[in-house]
Design an enzyme around this catalytic site. Structure first.
Site, PDB file in Angstrom:
ATOM      1  N   GLY A  49       1.061   1.914   9.220  1.00 52.11           N
ATOM      2  CA  GLY A  49       0.366   3.181   9.057  1.00 52.11           C
ATOM      3  C   GLY A  49       0.639   3.710   7.669  1.00 52.11           C
ATOM      4  O   GLY A  49       0.110   3.202   6.692  1.00 52.11           O
ATOM      5  N   ARG A  50       1.479   4.734   7.599  1.00 51.38           N
ATOM      6  CA  ARG A  50       1.839   5.374   6.324  1.00 51.38           C
ATOM      7  C   ARG A  50       0.607   5.811   5.555  1.00 51.38           C
ATOM      8  O   ARG A  50       0.443   5.525   4.379  1.00 51.38           O
ATOM      9  CB  ARG A  50       2.687   4.438   5.464  1.00 51.38           C
ATOM     10  CG  ARG A  50       4.014   4.071   6.077  1.00 51.38           C
ATOM     11  CD  ARG A  50       4.783   3.154   5.155  1.00 51.38           C
ATOM     12  NE  ARG A  50       5.926   2.597   5.849  1.00 51.38           N
ATOM     13  CZ  ARG A  50       7.122   2.463   5.318  1.00 51.38           C
ATOM     14  NH1 ARG A  50       7.346   2.842   4.094  1.00 51.38           N
ATOM     15  NH2 ARG A  50       8.093   1.934   6.006  1.00 51.38           N
ATOM     16  N   HIS A  51      -0.263   6.523   6.273  1.00 52.58           N
ATOM     17  CA  HIS A  51      -1.461   7.044   5.627  1.00 52.58           C
ATOM     18  C   HIS A  51      -2.054   8.176   6.465  1.00 52.58           C
ATOM     19  O   HIS A  51      -1.625   8.419   7.581  1.00 52.58           O
ATOM     20  CB  HIS A  51      -2.511   5.938   5.403  1.00 52.58           C
ATOM     21  CG  HIS A  51      -3.028   5.320   6.665  1.00 52.58           C
ATOM     22  ND1 HIS A  51      -2.502   4.172   7.185  1.00 52.58           N
ATOM     23  CD2 HIS A  51      -4.031   5.696   7.489  1.00 52.58           C
ATOM     24  CE1 HIS A  51      -3.153   3.854   8.286  1.00 52.58           C
ATOM     25  NE2 HIS A  51      -4.088   4.766   8.504  1.00 52.58           N
ATOM     26  N   ALA A  52      -3.035   8.831   5.890  1.00 51.11           N
ATOM     27  CA  ALA A  52      -3.847   9.837   6.570  1.00 51.11           C
ATOM     28  C   ALA A  52      -5.296   9.511   6.227  1.00 51.11           C
ATOM     29  O   ALA A  52      -5.568   8.643   5.394  1.00 51.11           O
ATOM     30  CB  ALA A  52      -3.479  11.242   6.091  1.00 51.11           C
TER      31      ALA A  52
END
Length: 137
Positions: A49-52
């Site tokens: 993930g590590r995102h928006a």
């Protein structure tokens, strides 16, 4: 701004015959599905993930195993969700930073409201904070 929340899908069947869960377009899912993907064989030490997203909304389901999902609202509010049953899903709206960590045998199924578009991703945490800071009350 909408916050992430858990969705409980119907759980039909029983321990003697097994279970089936259903996600129909007009029920439970808050959007029309444009993309489905799944993640598997992820080592337990890896954080994904590590995102928006600017506009993508999605529902994550642990089809097998356990997935720890950490979400962060633009306000800084953190939530940790444990997905460990295939009849539970986590709705993640746009603008929410999220990370996932998987158990060894985890399989993540994702129902997504948009086709893949790289420009929709905010992959740098400092950029996420900067983009949404101006939109906070």
């Amino acid at each position: 701004m909408t916050k992430p929340y858990l969705i409980e899908f119907p759980r039909l069947g029983g321990p003697d015959i097994g279970y089936l869960s259903v996600a129909e377009q007009a029920q439970l899912l808050p959007f029309r599905i444009e993309r489905v993907f799944w993640t598997y064989y992820t080592p337990e030490t890896i954080v994904r993930g590590r995102h928006a997203h600017y506009r993508t909304e999605q529902v994550l389901v642990a089809a097998a195993g356990r997935i720890l999902v950490t979400t962060e609202m633009p306000s800084g509010e953190l939530q940790v969700y444990v997905l460990d049953s295939p009849h539970l899903g986590l709705y993640i709206p746009p603008h929410v930073w999220h990370t996932m960590q998987y158990s060894e045998a985890a399989v993540q199924l994702a129902f997504v409201a948009t086709p893949y578009e790289e420009a929709d991703y905010i992959r740098e945490y400092t950029e996420f904070k900067k983009v949404w800071a101006s939109k906070q009350p």
